[in-house]
Design a protein around this motif. Sequence first.
Motif, PDB file in Angstrom:
ATOM      1  N   PRO A 189     -30.335 155.903  65.660  1.00  0.00           N
ATOM      2  CA  PRO A 189     -29.351 155.964  64.677  1.00  0.00           C
ATOM      3  C   PRO A 189     -27.971 156.661  65.244  1.00  0.00           C
ATOM      4  O   PRO A 189     -27.089 156.602  64.982  1.00  0.00           O
ATOM      5  CB  PRO A 189     -30.084 156.648  63.592  1.00  0.00           C
ATOM      6  CG  PRO A 189     -31.396 156.295  63.793  1.00  0.00           C
ATOM      7  CD  PRO A 189     -31.689 156.064  64.973  1.00  0.00           C
ATOM      8  N   ASP A 190     -28.319 157.806  65.986  1.00  0.00           N
ATOM      9  CA  ASP A 190     -27.356 158.714  66.409  1.00  0.00           C
ATOM     10  C   ASP A 190     -26.468 157.875  67.694  1.00  0.00           C
ATOM     11  O   ASP A 190     -25.233 158.023  67.765  1.00  0.00           O
ATOM     12  CB  ASP A 190     -27.723 160.150  67.067  1.00  0.00           C
ATOM     13  CG  ASP A 190     -28.712 159.579  68.012  1.00  0.00           C
ATOM     14  OD1 ASP A 190     -29.514 158.718  68.219  1.00  0.00           O
ATOM     15  OD2 ASP A 190     -29.109 160.543  69.117  1.00  0.00           O
ATOM     16  N   ALA A 191     -27.257 156.939  68.279  1.00  0.00           N
ATOM     17  CA  ALA A 191     -26.339 156.194  69.213  1.00  0.00           C
ATOM     18  C   ALA A 191     -25.630 155.158  68.714  1.00  0.00           C
ATOM     19  O   ALA A 191     -24.561 154.868  69.116  1.00  0.00           O
ATOM     20  CB  ALA A 191     -27.367 155.406  70.443  1.00  0.00           C
ATOM     21  N   LEU A 192     -25.849 154.630  67.480  1.00  0.00           N
ATOM     22  CA  LEU A 192     -25.208 153.737  66.906  1.00  0.00           C
ATOM     23  C   LEU A 192     -24.054 154.290  66.370  1.00  0.00           C
ATOM     24  O   LEU A 192     -22.941 153.746  66.151  1.00  0.00           O
ATOM     25  CB  LEU A 192     -26.063 152.900  65.697  1.00  0.00           C
ATOM     26  CG  LEU A 192     -27.241 152.076  66.245  1.00  0.00           C
ATOM     27  CD1 LEU A 192     -27.947 151.484  65.213  1.00  0.00           C
ATOM     28  CD2 LEU A 192     -26.918 151.069  67.249  1.00  0.00           C
ATOM     29  N   ASP A 193     -23.903 155.443  65.705  1.00  0.00           N
ATOM     30  CA  ASP A 193     -22.817 156.275  65.397  1.00  0.00           C
ATOM     31  C   ASP A 193     -21.823 156.574  66.387  1.00  0.00           C
ATOM     32  O   ASP A 193     -20.562 156.644  65.962  1.00  0.00           O
ATOM     33  CB  ASP A 193     -23.243 157.693  64.388  1.00  0.00           C
ATOM     34  CG  ASP A 193     -24.147 157.175  63.319  1.00  0.00           C
ATOM     35  OD1 ASP A 193     -23.962 156.036  62.833  1.00  0.00           O
ATOM     36  OD2 ASP A 193     -24.898 157.970  62.915  1.00  0.00           O
ATOM     37  N   ALA A 194     -22.227 156.428  67.683  1.00  0.00           N
ATOM     38  CA  ALA A 194     -21.017 156.960  68.554  1.00  0.00           C
ATOM     39  C   ALA A 194     -20.538 155.887  69.019  1.00  0.00           C
ATOM     40  O   ALA A 194     -20.848 154.814  69.937  1.00  0.00           O
ATOM     41  CB  ALA A 194     -21.919 157.503  69.759  1.00  0.00           C
ATOM     42  N   PRO A 195     -19.052 155.748  68.818  1.00  0.00           N
ATOM     43  CA  PRO A 195     -18.403 154.475  69.039  1.00  0.00           C
ATOM     44  C   PRO A 195     -18.072 154.063  70.523  1.00  0.00           C
ATOM     45  O   PRO A 195     -18.058 152.836  70.588  1.00  0.00           O
ATOM     46  CB  PRO A 195     -16.758 154.886  68.310  1.00  0.00           C
ATOM     47  CG  PRO A 195     -16.860 156.350  68.634  1.00  0.00           C
ATOM     48  CD  PRO A 195     -18.141 156.876  68.072  1.00  0.00           C
ATOM     49  N   ASP A 196     -18.325 154.909  71.658  1.00  0.00           N
ATOM     50  CA  ASP A 196     -18.130 154.525  72.825  1.00  0.00           C
ATOM     51  C   ASP A 196     -19.441 154.658  73.591  1.00  0.00           C
ATOM     52  O   ASP A 196     -19.402 154.364  74.817  1.00  0.00           O
ATOM     53  CB  ASP A 196     -17.022 155.658  73.579  1.00  0.00           C
ATOM     54  CG  ASP A 196     -15.827 155.568  72.906  1.00  0.00           C
ATOM     55  OD1 ASP A 196     -15.368 154.741  72.625  1.00  0.00           O
ATOM     56  OD2 ASP A 196     -15.138 156.753  72.886  1.00  0.00           O
ATOM     57  N   ALA A 197     -20.625 154.882  72.700  1.00  0.00           N
ATOM     58  CA  ALA A 197     -21.627 154.843  73.416  1.00  0.00           C
ATOM     59  C   ALA A 197     -22.375 153.078  73.919  1.00  0.00           C
ATOM     60  O   ALA A 197     -21.774 152.453  73.224  1.00  0.00           O
ATOM     61  CB  ALA A 197     -22.893 155.337  72.427  1.00  0.00           C
ATOM     62  N   PRO A 198     -22.752 153.130  74.806  1.00  0.00           N
ATOM     63  CA  PRO A 198     -23.200 152.002  75.708  1.00  0.00           C
ATOM     64  C   PRO A 198     -24.272 151.340  74.586  1.00  0.00           C
ATOM     65  O   PRO A 198     -25.042 152.022  74.017  1.00  0.00           O
ATOM     66  CB  PRO A 198     -23.853 152.059  76.992  1.00  0.00           C
ATOM     67  CG  PRO A 198     -23.998 153.546  76.914  1.00  0.00           C
ATOM     68  CD  PRO A 198     -23.260 154.132  76.057  1.00  0.00           C
ATOM     69  N   ALA A 199     -24.409 150.185  74.539  1.00  0.00           N
ATOM     70  CA  ALA A 199     -25.340 149.416  73.536  1.00  0.00           C
ATOM     71  C   ALA A 199     -26.717 149.477  74.441  1.00  0.00           C
ATOM     72  O   ALA A 199     -26.871 149.471  75.784  1.00  0.00           O
ATOM     73  CB  ALA A 199     -24.989 147.890  73.581  1.00  0.00           C
ATOM     74  N   ALA A 200     -27.857 149.431  73.579  1.00  0.00           N
ATOM     75  CA  ALA A 200     -29.234 150.125  74.147  1.00  0.00           C
ATOM     76  C   ALA A 200     -29.833 148.630  73.777  1.00  0.00           C
ATOM     77  O   ALA A 200     -29.772 147.989  72.961  1.00  0.00           O
ATOM     78  CB  ALA A 200     -29.639 151.079  73.502  1.00  0.00           C
ATOM     79  N   LEU A 201     -31.046 148.542  74.868  1.00  0.00           N
ATOM     80  CA  LEU A 201     -31.926 147.514  74.388  1.00  0.00           C
ATOM     81  C   LEU A 201     -32.675 147.793  73.073  1.00  0.00           C
ATOM     82  O   LEU A 201     -32.785 149.156  72.683  1.00  0.00           O
ATOM     83  CB  LEU A 201     -32.861 147.369  75.525  1.00  0.00           C
ATOM     84  CG  LEU A 201     -32.372 146.970  76.688  1.00  0.00           C
ATOM     85  CD1 LEU A 201     -33.285 146.789  78.086  1.00  0.00           C
ATOM     86  CD2 LEU A 201     -31.521 145.835  76.946  1.00  0.00           C
ATOM     87  N   ARG A 202     -33.227 146.845  72.529  1.00  0.00           N
ATOM     88  CA  ARG A 202     -33.989 146.742  71.296  1.00  0.00           C
ATOM     89  C   ARG A 202     -35.313 147.143  71.422  1.00  0.00           C
ATOM     90  O   ARG A 202     -36.027 146.785  72.561  1.00  0.00           O
ATOM     91  CB  ARG A 202     -33.747 145.863  70.093  1.00  0.00           C
ATOM     92  CG  ARG A 202     -32.210 145.552  69.810  1.00  0.00           C
ATOM     93  CD  ARG A 202     -32.319 144.404  68.943  1.00  0.00           C
ATOM     94  NE  ARG A 202     -30.569 144.118  68.787  1.00  0.00           N
ATOM     95  CZ  ARG A 202     -30.090 142.975  68.445  1.00  0.00           C
ATOM     96  NH1 ARG A 202     -31.004 141.876  68.477  1.00  0.00           N
ATOM     97  NH2 ARG A 202     -28.908 142.694  68.221  1.00  0.00           N
ATOM     98  N   SER A 203     -36.144 148.112  70.571  1.00  0.00           N
ATOM     99  CA  SER A 203     -37.493 148.088  70.726  1.00  0.00           C
ATOM    100  C   SER A 203     -38.048 146.666  70.847  1.00  0.00           C
ATOM    101  O   SER A 203     -37.842 145.870  70.063  1.00  0.00           O
ATOM    102  CB  SER A 203     -38.017 148.706  69.412  1.00  0.00           C
ATOM    103  OG  SER A 203     -37.563 150.085  69.609  1.00  0.00           O
ATOM    104  N   GLY A 204     -39.234 146.503  71.485  1.00  0.00           N
ATOM    105  CA  GLY A 204     -39.842 145.338  71.818  1.00  0.00           C
ATOM    106  C   GLY A 204     -39.378 144.728  73.056  1.00  0.00           C
ATOM    107  O   GLY A 204     -39.133 145.547  74.007  1.00  0.00           O
TER     108      GLY A 204
END
Length: 333
Positions: free
Chosen positions: A179-194
């Motif tokens: 959740p905190d990464a999704l709130d950061a506008p400049d944060a890189p996208a992350a791989l999803r769980s799974g």
Amino acid sequence: MRIGELARRAGVTTKAVRYYESLGLLTPERLANSYRDYDEHDVRLVREIRALARLGLPVERTRPFLDCLAVGHEHADDCPASLAEYRAAIDELSQRIAGLTARRAALITHLRHAAHRNSRVPETDEGEAPMTDFVNLPADLPVPEDDGAAAHLPGTPAPPLELHSTGDTTVRLDALDAPDALDAPDAPAALRSGRTVIYIYPLTGRPGTDLPEGWDAIPGARGCTPEACGFRDHYQELLAAGAVRVFGLSSQETDYQREVVERLRLPFEMLSDPTRSLARALGLPTFEAGGATLYKRLTLIIRDGAIEHVFYPIFPPSEHAEQVLTWLRENPL
């Protein structure tokens, strides 16, 4: 001699000999018991028919050559009638070649229009542009051997690398969505769980651009476009089988990859690694071609931040998406 011996010595079947007789090309003597009796001249005639057939002359058009031998000439094409038959056959071939050339030119035009319809690469009218068949694989491609270059990868943590994608984002391989990464506008996208499927390939060809010289002779190099099309065609099945995301990855620049995504209508993003940072981080195999260092073809299954499974070597690439799909179905979470 009997028909069986003639056929054996001339390298044909007895059925073929009887066919030649039905056309009047062979006229063997008849013995008192009505058996056919062939001689050395008949052997020579049948061999000549075979030699002319290898040149593409139908049996029915060999008579001038056989008549030339029958009147005592050393060679079957010593006579004017034989030469005339050569010329007639050449004229027919020339007409067929002209027709095929026209058909080829029309097909090239249609191919060029279709290939550029969804491409950012503009068409050129400056003669016939270089064009390679990227979709169909030659039947005689060399098969890559397992050199053990990927044996160390299963269980290895995904490296903390950020790679640009064709979706105008940056993807970090070792991070999972939070959740905190999704709130950061400049944060890189992350791989999803799974499970995330990342198929790594050398380079994709595109209209108007030839592949590196000797490409087809490099084991495992040819087939990036068929591989991408396979993942495109099986994309929904891969998701249904447990893959949360699918990426292609190469050392080509993002703009080059974006053209491929648009032209092939790929439903997933490509990751660009022009400096081959992933190869250095994980010790991935590479090779040299056309003055560039390129990735060898392999596929990583990354699960919750670590490499769970590796496909290497991959052959044929046109069937690889099905191989990944089978593995996912056989190894459900």
